[in-house]
Design a protein around this motif. Structure first.
Motif, PDB file in Angstrom:
ATOM      1  N   LEU A  13       0.839  -1.203   0.000  1.00  0.00           N
ATOM      2  CA  LEU A  13       0.000   0.000   0.000  1.00  0.00           C
ATOM      3  C   LEU A  13       0.868   1.245   0.000  1.00  0.00           C
ATOM      4  O   LEU A  13       1.972   1.242   0.552  1.00  0.00           O
ATOM      5  CB  LEU A  13      -0.873   0.037   1.270  1.00  0.00           C
ATOM      6  N   CYS A  14       0.342   2.301  -0.568  1.00  0.00           N
ATOM      7  CA  CYS A  14       0.988   3.603  -0.471  1.00  0.00           C
ATOM      8  C   CYS A  14       0.967   4.066   0.982  1.00  0.00           C
ATOM      9  O   CYS A  14      -0.080   4.015   1.622  1.00  0.00           O
ATOM     10  CB  CYS A  14       0.240   4.588  -1.354  1.00  0.00           C
ATOM     11  N   SER A  15       2.096   4.540   1.481  1.00  0.00           N
ATOM     12  CA  SER A  15       2.139   4.950   2.892  1.00  0.00           C
ATOM     13  C   SER A  15       1.420   6.265   3.132  1.00  0.00           C
ATOM     14  O   SER A  15       1.038   6.571   4.248  1.00  0.00           O
ATOM     15  CB  SER A  15       3.592   5.065   3.365  1.00  0.00           C
ATOM     16  N   SER A  16       1.224   7.051   2.095  1.00  0.00           N
ATOM     17  CA  SER A  16       0.615   8.351   2.362  1.00  0.00           C
ATOM     18  C   SER A  16      -0.900   8.354   2.182  1.00  0.00           C
ATOM     19  O   SER A  16      -1.599   9.069   2.881  1.00  0.00           O
ATOM     20  CB  SER A  16       1.302   9.442   1.536  1.00  0.00           C
ATOM     21  N   CYS A  17      -1.439   7.545   1.260  1.00  0.00           N
ATOM     22  CA  CYS A  17      -2.897   7.565   1.085  1.00  0.00           C
ATOM     23  C   CYS A  17      -3.540   6.184   1.181  1.00  0.00           C
ATOM     24  O   CYS A  17      -4.735   6.056   1.030  1.00  0.00           O
ATOM     25  CB  CYS A  17      -3.257   8.214  -0.249  1.00  0.00           C
ATOM     26  N   LEU A  18      -2.729   5.156   1.416  1.00  0.00           N
ATOM     27  CA  LEU A  18      -3.208   3.783   1.604  1.00  0.00           C
ATOM     28  C   LEU A  18      -3.847   3.170   0.359  1.00  0.00           C
ATOM     29  O   LEU A  18      -4.572   2.178   0.438  1.00  0.00           O
ATOM     30  CB  LEU A  18      -4.171   3.676   2.796  1.00  0.00           C
ATOM     31  N   GLN A  19      -3.587   3.756  -0.776  1.00  0.00           N
ATOM     32  CA  GLN A  19      -3.995   3.146  -2.040  1.00  0.00           C
ATOM     33  C   GLN A  19      -3.228   1.830  -2.232  1.00  0.00           C
ATOM     34  O   GLN A  19      -2.036   1.756  -1.954  1.00  0.00           O
ATOM     35  CB  GLN A  19      -3.680   4.124  -3.177  1.00  0.00           C
ATOM     36  N   LYS A  20      -3.921   0.799  -2.712  1.00  0.00           N
ATOM     37  CA  LYS A  20      -3.234  -0.450  -3.033  1.00  0.00           C
ATOM     38  C   LYS A  20      -2.329  -0.245  -4.239  1.00  0.00           C
ATOM     39  O   LYS A  20      -2.738   0.384  -5.225  1.00  0.00           O
ATOM     40  CB  LYS A  20      -4.244  -1.536  -3.392  1.00  0.00           C
ATOM     41  N   CYS A  50       4.542   5.017  -9.471  1.00  0.00           N
ATOM     42  CA  CYS A  50       3.952   6.084  -8.668  1.00  0.00           C
ATOM     43  C   CYS A  50       2.581   5.630  -8.194  1.00  0.00           C
ATOM     44  O   CYS A  50       1.906   4.868  -8.878  1.00  0.00           O
ATOM     45  CB  CYS A  50       3.788   7.367  -9.486  1.00  0.00           C
ATOM     46  N   CYS A  51       2.187   6.132  -7.049  1.00  0.00           N
ATOM     47  CA  CYS A  51       0.859   5.841  -6.550  1.00  0.00           C
ATOM     48  C   CYS A  51      -0.181   6.422  -7.506  1.00  0.00           C
ATOM     49  O   CYS A  51      -0.110   7.605  -7.856  1.00  0.00           O
ATOM     50  CB  CYS A  51       0.708   6.456  -5.159  1.00  0.00           C
ATOM     51  N   PRO A  52      -1.148   5.629  -7.957  1.00  0.00           N
ATOM     52  CA  PRO A  52      -2.149   6.142  -8.902  1.00  0.00           C
ATOM     53  C   PRO A  52      -3.091   7.167  -8.262  1.00  0.00           C
ATOM     54  O   PRO A  52      -3.772   7.902  -8.967  1.00  0.00           O
ATOM     55  CB  PRO A  52      -2.913   4.887  -9.345  1.00  0.00           C
ATOM     56  N   GLN A  53      -3.144   7.187  -6.958  1.00  0.00           N
ATOM     57  CA  GLN A  53      -4.069   8.111  -6.296  1.00  0.00           C
ATOM     58  C   GLN A  53      -3.418   9.438  -5.915  1.00  0.00           C
ATOM     59  O   GLN A  53      -3.933  10.499  -6.228  1.00  0.00           O
ATOM     60  CB  GLN A  53      -4.654   7.439  -5.052  1.00  0.00           C
ATOM     61  N   CYS A  54      -2.266   9.389  -5.230  1.00  0.00           N
ATOM     62  CA  CYS A  54      -1.671  10.648  -4.762  1.00  0.00           C
ATOM     63  C   CYS A  54      -0.414  11.015  -5.549  1.00  0.00           C
ATOM     64  O   CYS A  54       0.131  12.098  -5.370  1.00  0.00           O
ATOM     65  CB  CYS A  54      -1.366  10.580  -3.268  1.00  0.00           C
ATOM     66  N   GLY A  55       0.055  10.122  -6.402  1.00  0.00           N
ATOM     67  CA  GLY A  55       1.189  10.454  -7.266  1.00  0.00           C
ATOM     68  C   GLY A  55       2.553  10.325  -6.622  1.00  0.00           C
ATOM     69  O   GLY A  55       3.567  10.612  -7.251  1.00  0.00           O
TER      70      GLY A  55
END
Ligand SMILES: [Zn+2]
Length: 85
Positions: A13-20, A50-55
């Motif tokens: 998971l992304c550590s900043s927004c928890l996006q998988k 890159c995280c698809p949600q927060c970049g």
């Protein structure tokens, strides 16, 4: 029955927004420092590390022994499922 391998499936998971980011088949019991593309079971990203949600960029591509691996940037991801029990 479990095979002789020591793999387990973990969710990254992304550590900043928890996006998988990935569903990943990890070997060994140490912490996650790199991802081998062959072992990514499900890729939730656009393939740009890159995280698809927060970049947030969470890994970088490095060459190791002639193959490409994704080296995780420290603190940018959270892993779930490291423990089997
Ligand atoms: Zn994110």
């Amino acid at each position: 029955m479990a095979k002789a391998t020591n793999y387990r499936s973990i969710t990254i998971l992304c550590s900043s927004c928890l996006q998988k980011l990935y569903l990943y088949r990890k070997g060994g019991s140490g912490s996650l420092v790199k991802c081998i593309p062959d072992r990514i079971l499900k890729d939730y990203t656009k393939g740009d590390l890159c995280c698809p949600q927060c970049g947030q960029s969470f890994a970088r591509e490095v060459s190791m022994g002639g193959r490409v691996v994704y080296k995780i940037v420290g603190g940018k991801v959270i892993t779930k499922g490291m423990r089997r029990k």
